[in-house]
Design a protein around this motif. Structure first.
Motif, PDB file in Angstrom:
ATOM      1  N   SER A   1       0.843  -1.189   0.000  1.00  0.00           N
ATOM      2  CA  SER A   1       0.000   0.000   0.000  1.00  0.00           C
ATOM      3  C   SER A   1       0.881   1.242   0.000  1.00  0.00           C
ATOM      4  O   SER A   1       1.932   1.272   0.632  1.00  0.00           O
ATOM      5  CB  SER A   1      -0.925   0.009   1.216  1.00  0.00           C
ATOM      6  N   ALA A   2       0.435   2.267  -0.731  1.00  0.00           N
ATOM      7  CA  ALA A   2       1.181   3.521  -0.765  1.00  0.00           C
ATOM      8  C   ALA A   2       0.280   4.713  -0.487  1.00  0.00           C
ATOM      9  O   ALA A   2       0.711   5.860  -0.572  1.00  0.00           O
ATOM     10  CB  ALA A   2       1.871   3.693  -2.118  1.00  0.00           C
ATOM     11  N   GLY A   3      -0.990   4.457  -0.158  1.00  0.00           N
ATOM     12  CA  GLY A   3      -1.931   5.541   0.098  1.00  0.00           C
ATOM     13  C   GLY A   3      -1.741   6.151   1.475  1.00  0.00           C
ATOM     14  O   GLY A   3      -1.319   5.495   2.427  1.00  0.00           O
ATOM     15  N   LEU A   4      -2.083   7.425   1.597  1.00  0.00           N
ATOM     16  CA  LEU A   4      -1.938   8.143   2.861  1.00  0.00           C
ATOM     17  C   LEU A   4      -3.095   7.821   3.803  1.00  0.00           C
ATOM     18  O   LEU A   4      -4.261   7.886   3.423  1.00  0.00           O
ATOM     19  CB  LEU A   4      -1.900   9.656   2.594  1.00  0.00           C
ATOM     20  N   VAL A   5      -2.747   7.459   5.026  1.00  0.00           N
ATOM     21  CA  VAL A   5      -3.751   7.179   6.056  1.00  0.00           C
ATOM     22  C   VAL A   5      -3.829   8.382   6.984  1.00  0.00           C
ATOM     23  O   VAL A   5      -2.848   8.737   7.645  1.00  0.00           O
ATOM     24  CB  VAL A   5      -3.379   5.914   6.862  1.00  0.00           C
ATOM     25  N   THR A   6      -4.978   9.023   7.056  1.00  0.00           N
ATOM     26  CA  THR A   6      -5.166  10.163   7.963  1.00  0.00           C
ATOM     27  C   THR A   6      -6.311   9.852   8.919  1.00  0.00           C
ATOM     28  O   THR A   6      -7.314   9.244   8.536  1.00  0.00           O
ATOM     29  CB  THR A   6      -5.482  11.453   7.182  1.00  0.00           C
ATOM     30  N   VAL A   7      -6.153  10.272  10.170  1.00  0.00           N
ATOM     31  CA  VAL A   7      -7.143   9.954  11.199  1.00  0.00           C
ATOM     32  C   VAL A   7      -7.485  11.211  11.989  1.00  0.00           C
ATOM     33  O   VAL A   7      -6.756  12.195  11.979  1.00  0.00           O
ATOM     34  CB  VAL A   7      -6.616   8.871  12.160  1.00  0.00           C
ATOM     35  N   VAL A   8      -8.608  11.163  12.686  1.00  0.00           N
ATOM     36  CA  VAL A   8      -9.041  12.281  13.514  1.00  0.00           C
ATOM     37  C   VAL A   8      -8.514  12.090  14.931  1.00  0.00           C
ATOM     38  O   VAL A   8      -8.036  11.014  15.297  1.00  0.00           O
ATOM     39  CB  VAL A   8     -10.587  12.386  13.526  1.00  0.00           C
ATOM     40  N   VAL A   9      -8.594  13.131  15.743  1.00  0.00           N
ATOM     41  CA  VAL A   9      -8.107  13.079  17.119  1.00  0.00           C
ATOM     42  C   VAL A   9      -8.852  11.989  17.899  1.00  0.00           C
ATOM     43  O   VAL A   9     -10.072  11.853  17.800  1.00  0.00           O
ATOM     44  CB  VAL A   9      -8.292  14.444  17.813  1.00  0.00           C
ATOM     45  N   GLY A  10      -8.120  11.208  18.651  1.00  0.00           N
ATOM     46  CA  GLY A  10      -8.728  10.145  19.441  1.00  0.00           C
ATOM     47  C   GLY A  10      -8.946   8.858  18.675  1.00  0.00           C
ATOM     48  O   GLY A  10      -9.637   7.956  19.146  1.00  0.00           O
ATOM     49  N   SER A  11      -8.371   8.768  17.486  1.00  0.00           N
ATOM     50  CA  SER A  11      -8.562   7.577  16.661  1.00  0.00           C
ATOM     51  C   SER A  11      -7.834   6.373  17.257  1.00  0.00           C
ATOM     52  O   SER A  11      -6.879   6.521  18.017  1.00  0.00           O
ATOM     53  CB  SER A  11      -8.048   7.833  15.244  1.00  0.00           C
ATOM     54  N   SER A  12      -8.311   5.211  16.881  1.00  0.00           N
ATOM     55  CA  SER A  12      -7.649   3.973  17.287  1.00  0.00           C
ATOM     56  C   SER A  12      -7.722   2.978  16.136  1.00  0.00           C
ATOM     57  O   SER A  12      -8.493   3.156  15.189  1.00  0.00           O
ATOM     58  CB  SER A  12      -8.340   3.381  18.526  1.00  0.00           C
ATOM     59  N   ASP A  13      -6.914   1.944  16.230  1.00  0.00           N
ATOM     60  CA  ASP A  13      -6.911   0.888  15.224  1.00  0.00           C
ATOM     61  C   ASP A  13      -6.645   1.441  13.827  1.00  0.00           C
ATOM     62  O   ASP A  13      -7.475   1.341  12.925  1.00  0.00           O
ATOM     63  CB  ASP A  13      -8.238   0.114  15.231  1.00  0.00           C
ATOM     64  N   PHE A  14      -5.466   2.035  13.685  1.00  0.00           N
ATOM     65  CA  PHE A  14      -5.089   2.502  12.355  1.00  0.00           C
ATOM     66  C   PHE A  14      -3.637   2.142  12.083  1.00  0.00           C
ATOM     67  O   PHE A  14      -2.819   2.024  12.993  1.00  0.00           O
ATOM     68  CB  PHE A  14      -5.321   4.007  12.206  1.00  0.00           C
ATOM     69  N   ASP A  15      -3.349   1.926  10.791  1.00  0.00           N
ATOM     70  CA  ASP A  15      -2.038   1.400  10.423  1.00  0.00           C
ATOM     71  C   ASP A  15      -1.821   1.654   8.921  1.00  0.00           C
ATOM     72  O   ASP A  15      -2.791   1.831   8.166  1.00  0.00           O
ATOM     73  CB  ASP A  15      -2.001  -0.108  10.699  1.00  0.00           C
ATOM     74  N   GLY A  16      -0.558   1.672   8.524  1.00  0.00           N
ATOM     75  CA  GLY A  16      -0.247   1.914   7.127  1.00  0.00           C
ATOM     76  C   GLY A  16      -0.756   0.838   6.198  1.00  0.00           C
ATOM     77  O   GLY A  16      -0.975   1.082   5.014  1.00  0.00           O
ATOM     78  N   LEU A  17      -0.990  -0.374   6.718  1.00  0.00           N
ATOM     79  CA  LEU A  17      -1.481  -1.467   5.872  1.00  0.00           C
ATOM     80  C   LEU A  17      -2.869  -1.935   6.306  1.00  0.00           C
ATOM     81  O   LEU A  17      -3.800  -1.929   5.513  1.00  0.00           O
ATOM     82  CB  LEU A  17      -0.518  -2.652   5.895  1.00  0.00           C
ATOM     83  N   ALA A  18      -3.018  -2.365   7.563  1.00  0.00           N
ATOM     84  CA  ALA A  18      -4.302  -2.881   8.052  1.00  0.00           C
ATOM     85  C   ALA A  18      -4.643  -2.231   9.392  1.00  0.00           C
ATOM     86  O   ALA A  18      -3.830  -2.259  10.318  1.00  0.00           O
ATOM     87  CB  ALA A  18      -4.249  -4.397   8.194  1.00  0.00           C
ATOM     88  N   GLY A  19      -5.844  -1.685   9.512  1.00  0.00           N
ATOM     89  CA  GLY A  19      -6.246  -0.991  10.730  1.00  0.00           C
ATOM     90  C   GLY A  19      -6.333  -1.904  11.929  1.00  0.00           C
ATOM     91  O   GLY A  19      -5.982  -1.526  13.044  1.00  0.00           O
ATOM     92  N   GLU A  20      -6.809  -3.104  11.719  1.00  0.00           N
ATOM     93  CA  GLU A  20      -6.822  -4.117  12.781  1.00  0.00           C
ATOM     94  C   GLU A  20      -6.478  -5.462  12.143  1.00  0.00           C
ATOM     95  O   GLU A  20      -6.932  -5.763  11.034  1.00  0.00           O
ATOM     96  CB  GLU A  20      -8.189  -4.207  13.452  1.00  0.00           C
ATOM     97  N   ASN A  21      -5.678  -6.250  12.847  1.00  0.00           N
ATOM     98  CA  ASN A  21      -5.246  -7.529  12.282  1.00  0.00           C
ATOM     99  C   ASN A  21      -5.595  -8.672  13.217  1.00  0.00           C
ATOM    100  O   ASN A  21      -5.032  -8.809  14.299  1.00  0.00           O
ATOM    101  CB  ASN A  21      -3.742  -7.515  12.010  1.00  0.00           C
ATOM    102  N   ASP A  22      -6.542  -9.501  12.812  1.00  0.00           N
ATOM    103  CA  ASP A  22      -6.890 -10.716  13.551  1.00  0.00           C
ATOM    104  C   ASP A  22      -6.588 -11.946  12.700  1.00  0.00           C
ATOM    105  O   ASP A  22      -7.162 -13.008  12.917  1.00  0.00           O
ATOM    106  CB  ASP A  22      -8.387 -10.715  13.916  1.00  0.00           C
ATOM    107  N   GLY A  23      -5.713 -11.788  11.684  1.00  0.00           N
ATOM    108  CA  GLY A  23      -5.397 -12.904  10.805  1.00  0.00           C
ATOM    109  C   GLY A  23      -3.914 -12.969  10.510  1.00  0.00           C
ATOM    110  O   GLY A  23      -3.086 -12.615  11.364  1.00  0.00           O
TER     111      GLY A  23
END
Length: 378
Positions: free
Chosen positions: A25-47
């Motif tokens: 992935s090369a897209g920009l990840v932007t989040v708001v204040v107080g965000s959780s579960d974010f990452d350059g590839l997968a926001g949450e990983n259970d696999g």
């Protein structure tokens, strides 16, 4: 692309519950204040995440465990461990990815990357020309396929009267040591195609052809062996900063294009503004006589404002014009519409142009023609 949210946000997936393998992935990840579960590839990983990468500036690496790469590293084949690249794998698959080293990020083998496209309108029918260059992912095996011993290049667009289709033979003379080269003039058509399976660079050209109706977006399709590479080309790519020749639209459809529009305003004196517009046009029916073209006069619209020149137009060979024609709504007009060069100029002075219009429609109407384009005004 870029993505934004408050939680479960990643450059590739928001939430992984299965498996992600050999992706980047090369897209920009932007989040708001107080965000959780974010990452350059997968926001949450259970696999499972294996052999995955993302651009270091895309986002953090708190969850996915994917490898972060710099822009320079993203353009190197050696950075992507586990990827099956065309010509260079130890496992012999060689059929998933290709990369233009030092220039671009990995692409799937079917993806074509056009870096330059030039379209030229000839002085007479069937003397047009097109040339293309870029990168693609075809392999040596594709050029060695006995069931498909040709390269086929197809260029098409919505209004193109006849798709531009050219084939090139593949044999021991045209393909040697990973390089394809063919250039020949057949029936007056000069065409060529070159490709290097190591650098992935290709070039294509065809001259003395008919590109009537060519416009953007246009599509390119390159086929050879099992390789099937489509790509869409828009106005920013075709001819670069120069527009696509509007002459190609003659006998296909009516088109108006404004290249320059200026307004000179005099706030101290009423009815002393000046509108100057120049550009290009094409007519669907070029056989209408100049006398018929000017029979109903010339109507110019600017947003909700109209300028009518009912008389004063002179018909000439391949054009009509006026120098000091009276405008019904007020003003004096000078105009030239050249049907051979597909160009026009228009000046209306001693008139009134309102301020603060911004982006508005500019329209031209005469017998057999009624088209508009958007212009930016102060």
């Amino acid at each position: 692309g870029s993505v934004t949210n408050a939680y479960y946000i990643g450059g590739l997936v928001g939430r992984n519950k299965g498996g992600i393998d050999k992706c980047y992935s090369a897209g920009l990840v932007t989040v708001v204040v107080g965000s959780s579960d974010f990452d350059g590839l997968a926001g949450e990983n259970d696999g499972d995440i294996n052999d995955c990468y993302f651009l270091i500036t895309s986002g953090p690496n708190d969850i996915s465990g994917a490898a972060r790469l710099t822009d320079k590293q993203m353009k190197q084949q050696k950075s992507f461990v586990g990827f099956d690249f065309v010509a260079g794998d130890a496992d012999g698959t060689d059929d998933i990815w290709w990369i233009n080293k030092g220039v671009s990020y990995p692409k799937l083998t079917w993806q074509v990357d056009v870096t330059k496209c030039t379209v030229t309108a000839g002085s007479k029918p069937s003397t047009d020309k097109i040339s293309l260059s870029g990168n693609m992912g075809a392999s040596d095996d594709d050029f060695s396929d006995p069931n498909s011993p040709i390269v086929k290049v197809t260029v098409d667009s919505k209004y193109l009267v006849n798709p531009c289709v050219h084939t090139f033979p593949v044999d021991a003379n045209t393909f040697k040591k990973g390089k394809y080269n063919y250039s020949k003039t057949i029936g007056g058509v000069k065409k060529s195609f070159t490709y290097d399976t190591k650098t992935h660079k290709f070039s294509f050209s065809a001259g003395n052809i008919d590109l009537s109706g060519f416009d953007c977006p246009a599509t390119l399709l390159i086929e050879v062996g099992d390789y099937f590479g489509p790509v869409q080309m828009n106005e920013t790519l075709v001819n670069g900063k120069m527009p696509v020749p509007i002459q190609l639209m003659t006998e296909v459809r009516n088109v108006l294009r404004v290249d320059k529009c200026t307004v000179k305003q005099n706030n101290k004196k009423a009815n002393s503004d000046q509108l100057s517009v120049s550009g290009a046009f094409a007519v669907e029916d070029p056989n209408v006589s100049m006398a018929d073209r000017i029979s109903a006069g010339l109507l110019i619209t600017l947003d909700t404002q109209t300028f009518t020149i009912p008389a004063g137009l002179k018909a000439g060979t391949g054009k009509f014009s006026c120098t000091k024609a009276n405008v019904t709504e007020g003003g004096i007009a000078a105009a030239t519409f050249d049907f051979n060069k597909c160009s026009f100029t228009l000046i209306i002075k001693n008139t009134n142009i309102p301020t603060g219009l911004g982006d508005v429609d500019f329209g031209v109407s005469f017998a057999g023609f009624n088209e508009s384009d958007e212009v930016a005004l102060p």
